[in-house]
Design a protein around this motif. Sequence first.
Motif, PDB file in Angstrom:
ATOM      1  N   HIS A 157       2.691 -23.876   9.117  1.00  0.00           N
ATOM      2  CA  HIS A 157       2.306 -22.558   9.602  1.00  0.00           C
ATOM      3  C   HIS A 157       3.286 -21.535   9.032  1.00  0.00           C
ATOM      4  O   HIS A 157       4.493 -21.696   9.181  1.00  0.00           O
ATOM      5  N   PHE A 201      10.440 -23.008  13.620  1.00  0.00           N
ATOM      6  CA  PHE A 201      10.239 -23.923  14.743  1.00  0.00           C
ATOM      7  C   PHE A 201       9.791 -25.259  14.181  1.00  0.00           C
ATOM      8  O   PHE A 201       8.879 -25.318  13.371  1.00  0.00           O
ATOM      9  N   THR A 229       2.811 -21.541  18.798  1.00  0.00           N
ATOM     10  CA  THR A 229       3.851 -21.758  17.802  1.00  0.00           C
ATOM     11  C   THR A 229       5.182 -22.098  18.462  1.00  0.00           C
ATOM     12  O   THR A 229       6.204 -22.067  17.839  1.00  0.00           O
ATOM     13  N   GLU A 230       5.136 -22.357  19.749  1.00  0.00           N
ATOM     14  CA  GLU A 230       6.352 -22.663  20.513  1.00  0.00           C
ATOM     15  C   GLU A 230       7.265 -21.465  20.636  1.00  0.00           C
ATOM     16  O   GLU A 230       8.295 -21.519  21.280  1.00  0.00           O
ATOM     17  N   ALA A 231       6.860 -20.384  19.994  1.00  0.00           N
ATOM     18  CA  ALA A 231       7.678 -19.175  20.063  1.00  0.00           C
ATOM     19  C   ALA A 231       7.801 -18.691  21.494  1.00  0.00           C
ATOM     20  O   ALA A 231       8.871 -18.316  21.946  1.00  0.00           O
ATOM     21  N   ALA A 289       3.983 -17.294   8.657  1.00  0.00           N
ATOM     22  CA  ALA A 289       3.627 -15.899   8.920  1.00  0.00           C
ATOM     23  C   ALA A 289       4.601 -15.002   8.174  1.00  0.00           C
ATOM     24  O   ALA A 289       5.803 -15.106   8.369  1.00  0.00           O
ATOM     25  N   SER A 330       8.211 -18.019  10.563  1.00  0.00           N
ATOM     26  CA  SER A 330       7.717 -16.689  10.871  1.00  0.00           C
ATOM     27  C   SER A 330       8.691 -15.645  10.372  1.00  0.00           C
ATOM     28  O   SER A 330       9.845 -15.633  10.771  1.00  0.00           O
ATOM     29  N   HIS A 368      -0.543 -16.435   7.820  1.00  0.00           N
ATOM     30  CA  HIS A 368      -0.747 -15.099   8.393  1.00  0.00           C
ATOM     31  C   HIS A 368      -0.007 -14.088   7.553  1.00  0.00           C
ATOM     32  O   HIS A 368       1.210 -14.121   7.468  1.00  0.00           O
ATOM     33  N   LYS A 407      10.973 -17.987  24.186  1.00  0.00           N
ATOM     34  CA  LYS A 407      11.273 -16.624  24.593  1.00  0.00           C
ATOM     35  C   LYS A 407      11.130 -16.417  26.095  1.00  0.00           C
ATOM     36  O   LYS A 407      11.497 -15.378  26.600  1.00  0.00           O
ATOM     37  N   PRO A 442       6.600 -13.325  18.021  1.00  0.00           N
ATOM     38  CA  PRO A 442       6.362 -13.078  16.602  1.00  0.00           C
ATOM     39  C   PRO A 442       5.613 -14.259  16.002  1.00  0.00           C
ATOM     40  O   PRO A 442       5.636 -15.359  16.541  1.00  0.00           O
ATOM     41  N   GLY A 443       4.966 -14.021  14.904  1.00  0.00           N
ATOM     42  CA  GLY A 443       4.319 -15.113  14.192  1.00  0.00           C
ATOM     43  C   GLY A 443       3.280 -15.833  15.018  1.00  0.00           C
ATOM     44  O   GLY A 443       3.033 -17.009  14.852  1.00  0.00           O
ATOM     45  N   THR A 444       2.614 -15.129  15.902  1.00  0.00           N
ATOM     46  CA  THR A 444       1.615 -15.779  16.740  1.00  0.00           C
ATOM     47  C   THR A 444       0.462 -16.301  15.903  1.00  0.00           C
ATOM     48  O   THR A 444       0.177 -15.795  14.827  1.00  0.00           O
ATOM     49  N   LYS A 445      -0.205 -17.308  16.405  1.00  0.00           N
ATOM     50  CA  LYS A 445      -1.340 -17.876  15.694  1.00  0.00           C
ATOM     51  C   LYS A 445      -2.586 -17.019  15.842  1.00  0.00           C
ATOM     52  O   LYS A 445      -3.585 -17.264  15.199  1.00  0.00           O
ATOM     53  N   MET A 446      -2.536 -16.036  16.710  1.00  0.00           N
ATOM     54  CA  MET A 446      -3.718 -15.216  16.938  1.00  0.00           C
ATOM     55  C   MET A 446      -4.096 -14.454  15.672  1.00  0.00           C
ATOM     56  O   MET A 446      -3.262 -13.897  14.990  1.00  0.00           O
ATOM     57  N   ASN A 459      -0.267  -4.876  20.198  1.00  0.00           N
ATOM     58  CA  ASN A 459       0.094  -5.401  18.881  1.00  0.00           C
ATOM     59  C   ASN A 459       0.696  -6.793  19.019  1.00  0.00           C
ATOM     60  O   ASN A 459       1.908  -6.952  18.971  1.00  0.00           O
ATOM     61  N   GLU A 494       4.684 -11.047   7.806  1.00  0.00           N
ATOM     62  CA  GLU A 494       3.929  -9.896   8.313  1.00  0.00           C
ATOM     63  C   GLU A 494       4.811  -8.672   8.470  1.00  0.00           C
ATOM     64  O   GLU A 494       6.010  -8.780   8.688  1.00  0.00           O
ATOM     65  N   PHE A 495       4.184  -7.511   8.353  1.00  0.00           N
ATOM     66  CA  PHE A 495       4.845  -6.214   8.551  1.00  0.00           C
ATOM     67  C   PHE A 495       5.849  -5.883   7.459  1.00  0.00           C
ATOM     68  O   PHE A 495       6.755  -5.065   7.674  1.00  0.00           O
ATOM     69  N   GLU A 542      -1.971 -22.863   8.207  1.00  0.00           N
ATOM     70  CA  GLU A 542      -2.245 -21.493   8.626  1.00  0.00           C
ATOM     71  C   GLU A 542      -1.350 -20.533   7.879  1.00  0.00           C
ATOM     72  O   GLU A 542      -0.146 -20.751   7.769  1.00  0.00           O
ATOM     73  N   LYS A 576       1.209  -9.320  17.341  1.00  0.00           N
ATOM     74  CA  LYS A 576       2.022 -10.007  16.347  1.00  0.00           C
ATOM     75  C   LYS A 576       3.376  -9.360  16.123  1.00  0.00           C
ATOM     76  O   LYS A 576       4.238  -9.936  15.496  1.00  0.00           O
ATOM     77  N   LYS A 577       3.530  -8.184  16.633  1.00  0.00           N
ATOM     78  CA  LYS A 577       4.738  -7.444  16.279  1.00  0.00           C
ATOM     79  C   LYS A 577       5.879  -7.808  17.216  1.00  0.00           C
ATOM     80  O   LYS A 577       5.775  -7.683  18.418  1.00  0.00           O
ATOM     81  N   TYR A 578       6.930  -8.214  16.663  1.00  0.00           N
ATOM     82  CA  TYR A 578       8.107  -8.488  17.459  1.00  0.00           C
ATOM     83  C   TYR A 578       8.773  -7.163  17.769  1.00  0.00           C
ATOM     84  O   TYR A 578       9.100  -6.415  16.868  1.00  0.00           O
ATOM     85  N   GLN A 590       9.439 -11.546   9.664  1.00  0.00           N
ATOM     86  CA  GLN A 590       9.144 -10.119   9.772  1.00  0.00           C
ATOM     87  C   GLN A 590      10.411  -9.387   9.393  1.00  0.00           C
ATOM     88  O   GLN A 590      11.507  -9.919   9.581  1.00  0.00           O
TER      89      GLN A 590
END
Lengths: 117, 347
Positions: free
Chosen positions: B72, B46, A46-48, B74, B55, B98, A52, A79-83, A67, B76-77, B96, A69-71, B57
């Motif tokens: 995309h 992005f 995600t280029e994140a 997300a 994204s 999430h 970083k 954060p916001g990973t594609k995983m 974890n 989450e949390f 996608e 996905k947790k920032y 959170q």
Amino acid sequence: MGDAEAGKKTFIQKCAQCHTVEKGEKHKTGPNLWGLFGKAPGFSYTEANKNKGIVWGEETLMEYLENPKKYIPGTKYIPGTKMTFSGLKKKSEREDLIQYLKWATSSLRKYVISQNF
Amino acid sequence: MSSWSRQRPKSPGGIQPHVSRTLFLLLLLAASAWGVTLSPKDCQVFRSDHGSSISCQPPAEIPSYLPADTVHLAVEFFNLTHLPANLLQGASKLQELHLSSNGLESLSPEFLQPVPQLRVLDLTRNALTGLPPGLFQASAALDTLVLKENQLEVLEVSWLHGLKALGHLDLSGNRLRKLPPGLLANFTLLRTLDLGENQLETLPPDLLRGPLQLERLHLEGNKLQVLGKDLLLPQPDLRYLFLNGNKLARVAAGAFQGLRQLDMLDLSNNSLASVPEGLWASLGQPNWDMRDGFDISGNPWICDQNLSDLYRWLQAQKDKMFSQNDTRCAGPEAVKGQTLLAVAKSQ
């Protein structure tokens, strides 16, 4: 210190669907992990992570793999990973996996005698 | 890095709302080009040639609208029992989504209608007990569906209707005790099925009928007692089979018959004291070199002559054997505590 053999099993079970480890293997859904340690990743997910500037090592991986996905404020995780992978809760499982990755993704590979590597 | 603010732009005196919104968006784009950081209460955005990745959170707020080029997303949390209605409105290019770790208790049946190109839906770690009928009516493009770690006690085939292209189905970490027959009947493209960490005691014998080429089957961490001879028959090209951490006491003699390409077999941590002759005949050399290996550790093996077949097989495959030191005999008394490999070698 983690058990790399157990880590290999974990890798096959939980990671190998999306990741390869050997040099030159192509990217699957996720990046090839050759050269993981000490380098910033070169695959644009995600280029994140590019932004970083993460450098992977034992400590960063221990936190990330718990974890992914947790920032975590104040650190530089993705954060916001594609995983679609929710993380490994057990500390020992992470230690084992990281130990395996240390061998499998580097030129230490050739020093390992056991054929399970 | 730029940010996406939830707030709608206010119109400066006299300018048409849509013009001021365009100006605002241009400003955001410019800001993102310059890498200006906006408030940490905003979602992260992005941009690339493919489109926008958003994204969110906490402490960011969930956006009330999404750019049309969002591919995309997300979210989450958050502490959300239900998603805001129209969350996905206008995001017709979304690929996608999430939504993990939100506490979602239910989904509205139309919530995926605006996103027919969706390929990945990740609902890990919510509180879903079921899915509404018709949820996946517009989801013919969905490849990956993850319902890991929800509260599903039952599964209805009708919930998954419409998922023609499904390749990866993850139902792990729920409370499934039984599976309905014909679950996978229409999932011809399914490659991976993850049913690990549930409460499954039995499996319908036709479970694996449907997919044309299943590669991975995860059944670890359930309560299975028997592996029957028919289960794996429909999937001769299965590559990864995880049965570790069950209560398997019996494996049928023909259970692995016809498996031509198994790369990994995990039977560790079960209740196997013995296995029938001929069980291993089709696995590994000389027909096929198991690429990744096998694990039969953590079982109460009775190392008598009934295991001669297994000993021979182990000798040939020992370089593919995980956990050699944890694969030990529980009896008879004379060999109790020895590794199976040691006993195999001494035969």
